[in-house]
Design a protein around this motif. Structure first.
Motif, PDB file in Angstrom:
ATOM      1  N   LYS A  34       0.839  -1.194   0.000  1.00 25.78           N
ATOM      2  CA  LYS A  34       0.000   0.000   0.000  1.00 25.78           C
ATOM      3  C   LYS A  34       0.881   1.254   0.000  1.00 25.78           C
ATOM      4  N   LEU A  35       0.271   2.378  -0.329  1.00 26.49           N
ATOM      5  CA  LEU A  35       0.909   3.660  -0.105  1.00 26.49           C
ATOM      6  C   LEU A  35       0.968   3.949   1.390  1.00 26.49           C
ATOM      7  N   ILE A  36       1.747   4.936   1.781  1.00 24.93           N
ATOM      8  CA  ILE A  36       1.884   5.253   3.200  1.00 24.93           C
ATOM      9  C   ILE A  36       0.545   5.588   3.836  1.00 24.93           C
ATOM     10  N   ASP A  37      -0.356   6.201   3.042  1.00 21.17           N
ATOM     11  CA  ASP A  37      -1.669   6.550   3.591  1.00 21.17           C
ATOM     12  C   ASP A  37      -2.658   5.388   3.579  1.00 21.17           C
ATOM     13  N   GLY A  38      -2.181   4.188   3.164  1.00 21.97           N
ATOM     14  CA  GLY A  38      -3.043   3.011   3.147  1.00 21.97           C
ATOM     15  C   GLY A  38      -3.785   2.802   1.856  1.00 21.97           C
ATOM     16  N   GLY A  39      -3.617   3.686   0.887  1.00 18.58           N
ATOM     17  CA  GLY A  39      -4.332   3.569  -0.370  1.00 18.58           C
ATOM     18  C   GLY A  39      -3.639   2.649  -1.353  1.00 18.58           C
ATOM     19  N   SER A  40      -4.381   2.278  -2.402  1.00 10.99           N
ATOM     20  CA  SER A  40      -3.842   1.444  -3.469  1.00 10.99           C
ATOM     21  C   SER A  40      -3.128   2.326  -4.480  1.00 10.99           C
ATOM     22  N   PRO A  41      -1.901   1.966  -4.893  1.00  6.77           N
ATOM     23  CA  PRO A  41      -1.191   2.810  -5.870  1.00  6.77           C
ATOM     24  C   PRO A  41      -1.908   2.862  -7.214  1.00  6.77           C
ATOM     25  N   GLY A  42      -2.506   1.756  -7.628  1.00  7.68           N
ATOM     26  CA  GLY A  42      -3.217   1.760  -8.889  1.00  7.68           C
ATOM     27  C   GLY A  42      -4.406   2.696  -8.877  1.00  7.68           C
ATOM     28  N   GLU A  43      -5.161   2.696  -7.791  1.00  6.24           N
ATOM     29  CA  GLU A  43      -6.309   3.593  -7.683  1.00  6.24           C
ATOM     30  C   GLU A  43      -5.853   5.051  -7.670  1.00  6.24           C
ATOM     31  N   ALA A  44      -4.722   5.312  -7.012  1.00  3.19           N
ATOM     32  CA  ALA A  44      -4.223   6.688  -6.952  1.00  3.19           C
ATOM     33  C   ALA A  44      -3.817   7.202  -8.334  1.00  3.19           C
ATOM     34  N   LEU A  45      -3.405   6.288  -9.210  1.00  8.62           N
ATOM     35  CA  LEU A  45      -2.965   6.700 -10.538  1.00  8.62           C
ATOM     36  C   LEU A  45      -4.098   6.802 -11.548  1.00  8.62           C
ATOM     37  N   ASP A  46      -5.231   6.195 -11.235  1.00  9.64           N
ATOM     38  CA  ASP A  46      -6.353   6.265 -12.158  1.00  9.64           C
ATOM     39  C   ASP A  46      -6.814   7.716 -12.332  1.00  9.64           C
ATOM     40  N   GLY A  47      -7.132   8.082 -13.519  1.00  8.99           N
ATOM     41  CA  GLY A  47      -7.635   9.429 -13.789  1.00  8.99           C
ATOM     42  C   GLY A  47      -6.577  10.509 -13.730  1.00  8.99           C
ATOM     43  N   ALA A  48      -5.302  10.151 -13.896  1.00  3.03           N
ATOM     44  CA  ALA A  48      -4.228  11.144 -13.801  1.00  3.03           C
ATOM     45  C   ALA A  48      -3.881  11.766 -15.151  1.00  3.03           C
ATOM     46  N   GLU A  49      -4.794  11.678 -16.116  1.00  4.02           N
ATOM     47  CA  GLU A  49      -4.483  12.193 -17.437  1.00  4.02           C
ATOM     48  C   GLU A  49      -4.560  13.724 -17.483  1.00  4.02           C
ATOM     49  N   GLN A  50      -3.861  14.310 -18.483  1.00  5.81           N
ATOM     50  CA  GLN A  50      -3.860  15.751 -18.707  1.00  5.81           C
ATOM     51  C   GLN A  50      -4.339  16.033 -20.129  1.00  5.81           C
ATOM     52  N   LEU A  51      -5.238  17.016 -20.281  1.00  3.21           N
ATOM     53  CA  LEU A  51      -5.745  17.380 -21.594  1.00  3.21           C
ATOM     54  C   LEU A  51      -4.664  18.134 -22.358  1.00  3.21           C
ATOM     55  N   LYS A 229       4.947 -10.132 -18.804  1.00  5.08           N
ATOM     56  CA  LYS A 229       4.109  -9.299 -17.951  1.00  5.08           C
ATOM     57  C   LYS A 229       4.007  -9.910 -16.549  1.00  5.08           C
ATOM     58  N   ARG A 230       4.025  -9.046 -15.540  1.00  7.58           N
ATOM     59  CA  ARG A 230       3.940  -9.502 -14.143  1.00  7.58           C
ATOM     60  C   ARG A 230       2.828  -8.732 -13.424  1.00  7.58           C
ATOM     61  N   ARG A 231       2.238  -9.389 -12.443  1.00 11.38           N
ATOM     62  CA  ARG A 231       1.199  -8.737 -11.623  1.00 11.38           C
ATOM     63  C   ARG A 231       1.897  -7.722 -10.727  1.00 11.38           C
ATOM     64  N   ALA A 232       1.652  -6.437 -10.981  1.00 13.95           N
ATOM     65  CA  ALA A 232       2.539  -5.407 -10.444  1.00 13.95           C
ATOM     66  C   ALA A 232       1.786  -4.335  -9.669  1.00 13.95           C
ATOM     67  N   TRP A 233       2.540  -3.718  -8.733  1.00 15.68           N
ATOM     68  CA  TRP A 233       2.127  -2.537  -7.976  1.00 15.68           C
ATOM     69  C   TRP A 233       3.082  -1.414  -8.375  1.00 15.68           C
ATOM     70  N   PRO A 234       2.591  -0.320  -8.959  1.00 16.90           N
ATOM     71  CA  PRO A 234       3.472   0.756  -9.420  1.00 16.90           C
ATOM     72  C   PRO A 234       3.812   1.744  -8.307  1.00 16.90           C
ATOM     73  N   SER A 235       4.974   2.370  -8.431  1.00 18.28           N
ATOM     74  CA  SER A 235       5.339   3.474  -7.537  1.00 18.28           C
ATOM     75  C   SER A 235       6.234   4.432  -8.314  1.00 18.28           C
ATOM     76  N   ASP A 236       6.632   5.524  -7.664  1.00 16.26           N
ATOM     77  CA  ASP A 236       7.565   6.491  -8.238  1.00 16.26           C
ATOM     78  C   ASP A 236       8.728   6.699  -7.272  1.00 16.26           C
ATOM     79  N   ALA A 237       9.699   7.522  -7.709  1.00 17.29           N
ATOM     80  CA  ALA A 237      10.947   7.633  -6.963  1.00 17.29           C
ATOM     81  C   ALA A 237      10.752   8.124  -5.527  1.00 17.29           C
ATOM     82  N   ASP A 238       9.834   9.026  -5.303  1.00 15.21           N
ATOM     83  CA  ASP A 238       9.663   9.541  -3.953  1.00 15.21           C
ATOM     84  C   ASP A 238       8.385   9.014  -3.302  1.00 15.21           C
ATOM     85  N   VAL A 239       7.885   7.881  -3.799  1.00 19.18           N
ATOM     86  CA  VAL A 239       6.638   7.309  -3.286  1.00 19.18           C
ATOM     87  C   VAL A 239       6.867   5.832  -2.966  1.00 19.18           C
ATOM     88  N   PRO A 240       7.280   5.506  -1.743  1.00 21.32           N
ATOM     89  CA  PRO A 240       7.495   4.106  -1.389  1.00 21.32           C
ATOM     90  C   PRO A 240       6.174   3.378  -1.156  1.00 21.32           C
TER      91      PRO A 240
END
Length: 808
Positions: A34-51, A229-240
């Protein structure tokens, strides 16, 4: 009957451990970071698109200028009744001449990194199958020209928003030219276009995430920068990502790591992954201690390969623990956890806890499915001596003399193999279907029981995004270019896994490998064919000539110009090519088992080798395909290798490939609750079935693709019935709905004498039984897979015609 006593003893021991007593305890468990706040990383990334850019159509008169630099191709604008947007129709519509689409071409070159998602707002009067094509100057040599079919549709107020996501597409790179948009791919070209949008979507999850199938886990599906392909949990450099364990945790931890091109693209800095641990204190938090690290140097070839990080938790047994998963490129972040997910470019796959030295370990489980393999093509089933390895495996295991497929089509049959359910129950009726989210698979059950699950397939319609069969798999190797005609390309990826699994302690493994080689077009790679024909010559056997007078090849499209049997009129030559393909398949299975042995897996594994269906060489006037459900198509090989067992037996018990899921589940310690009450496999345990003297008379049901026919084998009777008008053999050989076929399989193995008219009372009994069986098993949800134009072309090239004619 040789070796019967050892087999009986093994079965008793197994039943005592898994059936009548306590089940085998799989000492491993999958984790959900999980993210530090207990959330799912995949859910946090959903809807992150920019027009990025919008082309809004204000009316028919202004449509051409509103859409610049989009240029109409064979398209005419006209006013709409609503006054919103513009109507579009084809200026010229002549399907017979290939003039069809009212389309648009982007008149400027663009960079692929400027946007990776296109949305259309429109009202389509036919369907929403929008399609996109393009050319790229940086397309990999093994990737075809870019093409994408709409992958999501939302509707509101009568309008549709069609989404074409290019995230991760192997041909969407570099400078893009000839970007063409076909808002309506099929049928008459008439639609109302309101707007086109370019968006930058920083994250697009993979196929079959666990959350879509009511399975535990917040993963983002099967992801990765390569075909592996692997069943994966994504993160970024400053997001453990973090994990917490109670005092009962196991002694070993492992996780697999890689990165997308967003993170790995700059080659001037290393990419680092670390696992850190701490035991929570009573007050002040304890410092983090690094327990595992891997570094991809800046000169590591891209895309980055997967690596496995392992950590020994034995020093902390009996303590509560926290684990932190961190990665970065270049310098480590000074304040990990301070950022927000933006790209999901660092991938953490298949995190698990396991016991490296369990007192009782369940067997590794191996499933090998060989496409289009007739039972009588193997020497051990009375065929030619072309398959020494499979013959030896049969001699050391259990060989079922009378095994049948659940369906004559690849995807429905494999779905029955992997669910244990009849085709009408799981709802995958043909090769253009996808499995309903509500159906649970063997891989899901074994994964929940603690297995590492992996699959490698050799044909596109078994891949996760198409079939839905990726659910429950931790790894899925997508089809390599050329694997449909040479399964060695599939085995190369599997062998990399085996090398990894043979290196140190690991959880138990469930591995499914599919090979397509016996399927048309017949014939192995040229080098093997030359060697095979040389061996025949040494044995005094000549290669049959291509021609015969009179011809001995019946009605088939495969003799047309451009097909592999063009100019062939001798059926013996076609069968020779098939024999050579089967011999090559035997060689590939031997290579696979050799890799399993080297990894220390084979001897202690339970393995099943089978086919999805057979093939017809003129039986029932069906030539070189698997139409109809007569014995040549429905009879398949079925061989079971038992762990630690080398004295085999031949069983007369009648089996089905739909029995495999229950068998592997039982041996893997799967409990009823791991399947779910609504998803219990309907088959029986093959090892127990082999002991049943009465099972030779067992009634086994099967269906034709699209449920065109339904039939069974019962005692010596092989019966089937047309549920619809049967048109697959062509208009000149159409058969009406209700037509029945009844053969005595023993005295008439070639199914030459239809006794339905001679024994109408017996046929009527089977028709009644058939309707009762259908009533019991019907109810599955049938979903169609969305296919690109290239995928449709590939299906037709393999003989899968579609439009109600999907017969294979």
């Amino acid at each position: 009957m040789r070796g019967r006593g050892k087999l009986d003893l093994l079965l008793v021991l197994f039943l005592g451990a898994c059936g009548q007593g306590d089940p085998v305890v799989v000492r491993s468990v999958h984790l959900d970071p999980k993210l530090i706040d207990g959330g799912s990383p995949g859910e946090a990334l959903d809807g992150a698109e920019q027009l990025v850019r919008t082309f809004r159509v204000e009316g028919a008169e202004a449509a051409a200028s509103d859409l610049v630099p989009w240029q109409p191709r064979n398209a005419i604008f006209h006013p709409t009744k609503s006054g919103v947007g513009s109507g579009v129709r084809a200026a010229d519509y002549r399907p017979e001449a290939g003039v069809v689409h009212a389309a648009f071409e982007f008149g400027e070159p663009v960079r692929a990194d400027q946007f990776n998602r296109i949305e259309l707002d429109l009202i389509s009067f036919r369907n929403g199958n929008a399609t996109l094509t393009w050319e790229s100057d940086e397309r990999p040599v093994d990737v075809p020209l870019g093409s994408l079919r709409v992958d999501a549709v939302t509707r509101a107020g009568g309008a549709e928003t069609l989404v074409l996501s290019l995230v991760g597409h192997p041909a969407w790179r570099g400078t893009i030219r000839k970007l063409r948009l076909f808002p309506c791919w099929k049928g008459p070209q008439s639609y109302e276009l309101r707007s086109i949008r370019f968006l930058q979507d920083n994250f697009d999850g993979g196929a079959d995430p666990s959350s879509e199938f009511a399975s535990p886990g917040g993963d983002s599906g099967l992801m990765g920068p390569t075909r592996d392909k692997r069943r994966a949990w994504p993160s970024d450099a400053d997001v453990p990502l973090v994990l917490q364990f109670d005092e009962q945790h196991l002694a070993s931890f492992q996780v697999e790591v890689s990165a997308t091109e967003v993170a790995a693209g700059a080659q001037d800095q290393p990419t680092v992954f670390v696992v850190e641990i701490r035991a929570p204190g009573q007050g002040r938090a304890q410092p983090w201690e690094e327990v595992a690290r891997t570094v991809f140097p800046q000169d590591t070839p891209r895309p980055l390969p997967w690596r496995t990080l392992r950590a020994d938790l034995a020093p902390w047994l009996g303590q509560k623990l926290e684990l932190r998963l961190r990665g970065w490129r270049g310098a480590a972040p000074t304040t990990p956890g301070s950022g927000q997910l933006s790209h999901g470019s660092l991938l953490w796959a298949n995190p698990m806890l396991f016991d490296p030295n369990p007192d009782q370990r369940p067997p590794d489980l191996i499933l090998v499915t060989l496409d289009t393999l007739r039972a009588d093509a193997l020497g051990c089933y009375g065929g030619p001596p072309d398959t020494p390895f499979l013959d030896q495996m049969a001699a050391e295991g259990i060989r079922f003399e009378d095994a049948l497929s659940a369906c004559n089509s690849t995807l429905p049959s494999h779905t029955s193999i992997l669910t244990g359910q009849a085709v009408p129950t799981h709802g995958v009726l043909d090769n253009r279907s996808t499995l309903s989210p509500g159906v649970r698979t063997l891989a899901q059950a074994l994964r929940q029981a603690g297995y590492t699950t992996a699959a490698a397939v050799s044909v596109e319609h078994l891949q996760p995004a198409w079939s839905g069969l990726g659910r429950g798999f931790d790894r899925f190797l997508e089809v390599a270019p050329g694997a449909t005609v040479d399964g060695a390309l599939t085995l190369e990826g599997v062998e990399r896994w085996l090398a990894e699994w043979g290196d140190g302690p690991r959880p138990p493994v469930f591995l499914w490998v599919h090979l397509f080689d016996p399927h048309t077009p017949y014939g192995p790679p040229p080098k093997f064919r030359s060697e095979y024909e040389a061996r025949l010559a040494e044995a005094g056997q000549a290669v049959p000539p291509r021609s015969a007078d009179p011809p001995s090849v019946g009605i088939t499209t495969l003799t047309r110009e451009g097909e592999f049997l063009h100019g062939v009129s001798n059926g013996a030559f076609a069968r020779h090519l098939y024999r050579a393909s089967v011999a090559y398949t035997d060689h590939l299975v031997e290579r696979l088992v050799g890799g399993l042995r080297q990894a220390g897996i084979w001897e202690g594994a339970l393995a099943v080798v089978t086919a999805d269906h057979g093939e017809s060489f003129g039986e029932q006037d069906v030539w070189y395909n698997h139409q109809r459900i007569h014995p040549a198509v429905m009879s398949i090989p079925l061989i079971v290798h038992l762990p630690g067992q080398s004295a085999g037996r031949v069983s007369a018990a009648r089996a089905s490939n739909a029995d495999i899921a229950r068998t592997l589940g039982l041996w893997g310690g799967v409990r009823a609750e791991d399947w779910g009450l609504q998803h219990q496999p309907a088959g029986v345990d093959l090892v127990q079935l082999a002991q049943d003297a009465d099972a030779a008379q067992r009634r086994v049901w099967f269906v034709h693709s699209n449920q065109a026919q339904v039939g069974c084998r019962d005692g010596d009777v092989h019966y089937f019935h047309n549920l619809t008008d049967y048109l697959q053999l062509g208009p000149d050989r159409a058969q009406p709905a209700g037509m029945e076929f009844l053969y005595l399989h023993g005295p008439d193995p070639g199914s030459a004498n239809n006794l339905a008219g001679v024994r109408p009372e017996l046929a009527a009994q089977y028709q009644t039984a058939m309707r009762s069986w259908l009533q019991d098993v019907v109810g599955g949800t049938h979903l169609r897979a969305e296919l690109s134009p290239e995928q449709e072309d590939q299906m037709r090239a393999m003989g899968y015609m579609g439009d109600g004619e999907d017969s294979e």
